[in-house]
Write an enzyme that holds these catalytic residues in place. Structure first.
Site, short mmCIF file in Angstrom:
data_model
loop_
_atom_site.label_atom_id
_atom_site.label_comp_id
_atom_site.label_asym_id
_atom_site.label_seq_id
_atom_site.Cartn_x
_atom_site.Cartn_y
_atom_site.Cartn_z
N ASN A 76 0.80 -1.23 0.00
CA ASN A 76 0.00 0.00 0.00
C ASN A 76 0.83 1.27 0.00
OD1 ASN A 76 -2.44 1.78 0.79
ND2 ASN A 76 -1.04 2.03 2.52
N TYR A 102 4.20 9.54 -11.15
CA TYR A 102 3.30 8.76 -10.30
C TYR A 102 2.51 7.78 -11.16
CZ TYR A 102 -0.53 7.68 -7.09
OH TYR A 102 -1.46 7.03 -6.30
N LYS A 123 2.54 3.61 -10.95
CA LYS A 123 1.33 2.82 -10.70
C LYS A 123 0.99 1.93 -11.89
CE LYS A 123 0.22 3.92 -6.48
NZ LYS A 123 0.14 2.89 -5.41
N GLY A 162 -2.55 10.83 3.37
CA GLY A 162 -1.51 11.85 3.47
C GLY A 162 -1.16 12.41 2.11
#
Length: 270
Positions: A96, A160, A164, A198
């Site tokens: 995660n 990012y 992913k 966050g």
């Protein structure tokens, strides 16, 4: 009742990971959760262990909480050793932990590129590599990767998105490689907007009032929350999912099919 599992949760002390830790502990699983206590780039997640420990105690739950860096092989080894020493086995891994600074390829310098990839892609590689021998020896296990709709590309999320997208491919390849060892590997994609982490708060300067406005929501008529993701994780580590591997479960917004669906306006009718 499903048998208790020994589960390692990376980034398991804040945001989605925190919800997964609490949910699995409440279901009777033995959880080893870890993260960093100092805020990472573009994130507000910090000093999370004391409050999580307090909530676990308040709810009469138990989990092993550790500070460790998912991108460092020696830290991952320390977490795995702790799980084995305390519980004697590892049944499941939830990859995660992630960071998500915004930017195009022109806005992202080489050092930041390396850090994003180290956490978001190298981290799952290191953790999977560390737990797989133990799962194989035990006759099987489950690895769940927490992906993102950005894995199919989103504006201003170049690196990012790349990390992913790579995680989806890594998960699929690993599912193929260890199918006959009864190790199942699946990816869960949060969706619908509005989920507080966050990372997401970091993108709006830590101001919750600026977050989730105009989010498309889900078929439930609301945005996704951490418990929604935890429910899917709990299913994927259970015997009910023993034939499920190499899949993507999109929780909310059809990201793998071109979503999300725009929010319905107040004046729009069916």
């Amino acid at each position: 009742m499903n048998p208790a599992r020994v589960v390692i949760v990376t980034g398991g002390t804040f945001g989605i990971g925190r919800a997964i830790t609490l949910s699995l502990a409440a279901r009777g699983h033995s959880v080893v959760a870890f993260g960093l206590e100092t805020a990472q780039v573009s994130s507000t997640a910090a000093n999370a262990i004391p409050s999580l420990k307090a909530e676990l105690e308040q709810r009469g739950l138990q989990a092993v909480l550790m500070e460790a860096d998912v991108s460092k092989a020696e830290d991952v080894a320390r977490v795995v050793d702790e799980a084995l020493e305390k519980y004697g086995r590892i049944d499941a891994l939830v990859n995660n932990a992630a960071i998500g600074p915004l930017g195009t390829v022109l806005d992202t310098d080489e050092a930041l590129f390396d850090r994003i990839m180290a956490v978001n892609l190298k981290g799952p590689y290191l953790c999977s590599r560390a737990v797989l021998p133990h799962m194989i020896k035990a006759g099987g296990g489950a690895i769940i990767n927490v992906g993102s709709g950005a894995g199919w590309g989103k504006p201003n999320m170049a690196v990012y998105s790349a990390s992913k997208g790579g995680l989806v491919a890594l998960g699929a390849a690993t599912a193929y490689d260890f199918l006959h060892h009864r190790v199942r590997v699946n990816t869960v994609v949060p969706g619908g907007g509005g989920i507080v982490t966050g990372m997401s708060l970091g993108r709006v300067g830590g101001d919750p009032s600026r977050f989730g406005q105009g989010a498309p929501g889900t078929a439930a008529g609301r945005s996704v929350n951490g418990e929604d993701i935890a429910n899917v994780v709990a299913f994927l580590i259970s015997p009910e999912a023993e034939t499920v591997s190499g899949t993507i479960i999109d929780v909310g917004c059809f990201a793998h099919q071109g979503g999300p669906v725009p929010a319905k306006s107040a004046t729009q009718t069916i």
